[in-house]
Design an enzyme around this catalytic site. Sequence first.
Site, mmCIF file in Angstrom:
data_model
loop_
_atom_site.group_PDB
_atom_site.id
_atom_site.type_symbol
_atom_site.label_atom_id
_atom_site.label_comp_id
_atom_site.label_asym_id
_atom_site.label_seq_id
_atom_site.Cartn_x
_atom_site.Cartn_y
_atom_site.Cartn_z
ATOM 1 N N HIS A 23 0.974 -1.813 4.881
ATOM 2 C CA HIS A 23 -0.232 -2.205 4.123
ATOM 3 C C HIS A 23 -0.983 -3.681 4.433
ATOM 4 C CE1 HIS A 23 0.840 1.349 1.781
ATOM 5 N NE2 HIS A 23 -0.271 1.691 1.774
ATOM 6 N N GLY A 24 0.115 -4.412 4.881
ATOM 7 C CA GLY A 24 -0.685 -5.267 5.170
ATOM 8 C C GLY A 24 0.610 -6.602 5.969
#
Lengths: 493, 177
Positions: free
Chosen positions: A326-327
Amino acid sequence: MLFPTLDFALFFLAVFGISWEMRTRPEARKVFLLAASYFFYSYWDWRFAALLAGSSLINYTAGRLIGLSGTQRERKFLLGIAVTLNLAILGFFKYYGFFLDSLAHVLAQAGLERDLPFLEIILPVGISFFTFQGISYVTDVYRRQIKAVDSPLDVFLYISFFPQLVAGPIVRAADFLPQLKAEPRLDRSLVSLGILLILVGLFKKMVIANYLASELVDQVFFDPSAFAGPDLALAVYAYAVQIYCDFSGYSDIAIGVAALLGYRFRWNFNQPYRAASLKEFWRRWHISLSEWLRDYLYKPLGGSRGGSFATTRNLFLTMVLGGIWHGAAWTFVIWGLIHGTSLAVERLVMSFKTAPAPSAAVAAGGYGSGTIVSLDEPEESWWFSRTLGVLVTFHIVCLAWIFFRAESLDVALAYIKGLTNWSAPGEFTQPFLVALVAASLAAHFLPGAMVMSAAKALEPVGPIGLGFLLGFGILLIKAVAPEGTAPFIYFQF
Amino acid sequence: MSFALEFRRKQQLLEHEVQHARQANKGFVSMPADCGTDTKGNRRRVLFALVIAGGVLAIFNSGGLVQYSYDFADSPGGEKMIEVSESWHDMMSESRMTEFIDHIRGSIAMARESSWQDLTFGFAAVPAEPDSSTQPQPLIVPANGESLPERKEHQVPEAAKPAGPIMRASARPSYPN
């Protein structure tokens, strides 16, 4: 271009009309849809169209070479190259800045400051999704689950098809490529389902998600220390609803648009907050991603083949890597850790349940009940177990969402600390917001087949009826929704 | 008897095929369209529906058209587009077509601003007996004789208001603690 805009409506009107006009010329139709998809993607930034094309070319070439290879060793080597290239592209755009920041920090701590090649990198929209689709294609060819496609057009269109390009669902090659080869057809079920899903998706995104974001979640998460427990509790429930409606709304619109073009996708969400266990939650939430993680990460790590410890380890690693996907932030790592740990503990707890009696039947698993339930168990006990499971699961998911949404670890920890302070009344706990959150959560417990039943009921409706339904539906949504068009949350991934 | 058996056999085969098709299409939003599908007719149906929907929106949401045309202010023909959309919006306003959306927006704005006190007063209100000689009495009288406090609007502390775009931007990396 965003789905809920007039630009997209005009774009889709043109694509729909022209593509169906070309239905008797399938190759020309595919070329047109490919051009439309690249136009759709270039609308954000034309430079990224080259990246998309490059990624598609890598996967097409790898698929062809794997298909033509004779030895297993050669196939594995080619797969390795293709996956490495895909992940390198994804890694560069998503993690280069984080990597350099971390390296600069470490070097500074060690007194070895250097001028590192920092770059202003813009994250291309949807890069994770089309990268995952590419990896899915070459891996399925390697596993001989599908044959390598000769036509580059099919692979390029599969990876770049605009309804699912920027935020999923992650469509499998085995599901989509056969539909590209078949003659496109549009029946009444696809029409009614498409229109209904577009309306439902627009409502979820433009009304529910946007209200909760603008009126509550963004303000509270910006500075949680300024709010007391009631507001913080409401805001995390609201975020649970917001992210569900934002993401599933996009998926609904994508599936609906694809249906109107004659293509069938799989459901991507299935009332996830009615899950009574984390395992069940991940079968209902972002189904295409969780199945992708299962098939291309969990199983290659060993899956459940290596005994209890190995299975738990693989499960845990899969969720942590899913968080990192996701990051590049510790909040996403912790989000993955919470899910991984909870799944591991849940698995351990379930494994201690006693063996079933001869009259046993399988029921949905959950906290307080095993995966095996005796037919002789009282119904009240099952309902209690299930309710407890739903509540516990939902609150574990909400705890993880705090980290997912918070801008930094400090903000997330301040948020959790603030949840213990109920000395002041809530400022946002007004009827409108409370009712919006409560009603949205309650909707998870409506019959799952409602949308299909409604679509079935719409099948006999004529074009005038459908037109009024669509027109007044969108009108009502616009009237009720707050001003402005916010981007979809998952565009940033 | 052979007819009945044959009928029964065909029914069972059909059920088996339906079951098999459902299984093969599990997870998909719909079953595949069969060969007899009237694609041309359905395409016309959808196009007609899209045009009608567009007409409904143009009539009842003419303000949205004006907003959209402002995006083209600097483009060739942009000024003309704005002029036409504004004229259309004026016509729709005069015909009271825009009242529908304004009414709904007003109702939603009222609902957003309402508080728990408003709901409580709404449920607790008892219609008074009609009596022209007396002044209307408040439903709730504070014991100390002071007037009722004004309803407090929920106020967000200045520090809590985000300065930038309200949707969360891409995740920023943070150093490990």
